[in-house]
Motif scaffolding. Structure first.
Motif, mmCIF file in Angstrom:
data_model
loop_
_atom_site.group_PDB
_atom_site.id
_atom_site.type_symbol
_atom_site.label_atom_id
_atom_site.label_comp_id
_atom_site.label_asym_id
_atom_site.label_seq_id
_atom_site.Cartn_x
_atom_site.Cartn_y
_atom_site.Cartn_z
ATOM 1 N N THR A 1 0.832 -1.199 0.000
ATOM 2 C CA THR A 1 0.000 0.000 0.000
ATOM 3 C C THR A 1 0.869 1.252 0.000
ATOM 4 O OG1 THR A 1 -0.091 0.162 2.409
ATOM 5 C CG2 THR A 1 -1.767 -1.207 1.353
ATOM 6 N N PRO B 1 -4.457 -3.733 4.173
ATOM 7 C CA PRO B 1 -5.392 -4.787 3.750
ATOM 8 C C PRO B 1 -4.735 -6.160 3.734
ATOM 9 C CG PRO B 1 -4.806 -3.374 1.906
ATOM 10 C CD PRO B 1 -4.185 -2.773 3.120
ATOM 11 N N ARG C 1 -8.074 -1.517 15.419
ATOM 12 C CA ARG C 1 -8.946 -2.020 14.348
ATOM 13 C C ARG C 1 -9.091 -0.998 13.224
ATOM 14 N NH1 ARG C 1 -11.794 -3.531 18.925
ATOM 15 N NH2 ARG C 1 -11.266 -5.666 19.461
ATOM 16 N N ARG C 2 -9.166 0.265 13.577
ATOM 17 C CA ARG C 2 -9.249 1.314 12.531
ATOM 18 C C ARG C 2 -7.953 1.364 11.721
ATOM 19 N NH1 ARG C 2 -11.841 4.344 16.810
ATOM 20 N NH2 ARG C 2 -14.071 4.351 16.406
ATOM 21 N N THR D 1 -6.050 -1.059 11.015
ATOM 22 C CA THR D 1 -5.929 -2.218 10.113
ATOM 23 C C THR D 1 -6.423 -1.885 8.708
ATOM 24 O OG1 THR D 1 -8.086 -3.177 10.706
ATOM 25 C CG2 THR D 1 -6.155 -3.912 11.978
ATOM 26 N N LEU D 2 -7.272 -0.862 8.581
ATOM 27 C CA LEU D 2 -7.765 -0.465 7.259
ATOM 28 C C LEU D 2 -6.628 0.021 6.356
ATOM 29 C CD1 LEU D 2 -10.998 1.422 8.342
ATOM 30 C CD2 LEU D 2 -10.816 -0.913 7.446
#
Length: 150
Positions: free
Chosen positions: A2, A145, A138-139, A141-142
């Protein structure tokens, strides 16, 4: 890879080791001072390397007198090295995966002193997490991917 991975990898290559280590060590020490992360005695005097494989990032630190500190940066080996990708570390931080799960899925590897590795494993799995940490991880982790199967 990314955009964030590419950017961090490029920046990482240009930073001296102490600057790469500073954010993690400052965060660990802040969590210790807040009472969220108390290192067990077995960590005292030991050196660690945390490697984020997909970003080419290695962070070295040690524990002395119950405090987290940067280094050593002398090129010597460390007592324990953890290898994982950024996403796996975020799953560990959020509590969505434990060290055993990541290890048996071959998403986390531990090298070095086996007894120390077990001590760190039990400590990480048992450490209480502040309520806000799981949702934040958790946010994040976006940004990383899951790799798609070939």
């Amino acid at each position: 890879m990314t955009l964030i991975n590419t950017l961090v990898t490029r920046v990482n290559r240009r930073l001296p080791a102490p600057l790469r280590a500073a954010p993690l060590v400052v965060a660990l020490e802040a969590m210790r001072r807040a009472g969220w992360l108390e290192p067990p005695e077995a960590l005292d005097g030991r050196t660690f390397s945390l490697t984020v494989d997909d970003m080419g990032l290695e962070v070295r630190f040690h524990c002395r007198d119950g405090q987290f500190r940067m280094g050593p940066f002398d090129g010597a080996g460390t007592d324990l090295t953890l290898h994982a990708g950024a996403l796996s570390y975020l799953h560990l931080i959020s509590g969505d995966a434990d060290t055993d799960t990541l290890f048996f899925q071959r998403r986390l590897s531990i090298r070095g002193d086996t007894a120390l590795g077990l001590e760190v494993k039990y400590w990480l799995d048992a450490a209480p997490r502040p309520d806000w940490l799981g949702p934040l991880a958790r946010r994040l982790t976006l940004l990383f991917p899951e790799p798609r199967p070939a």
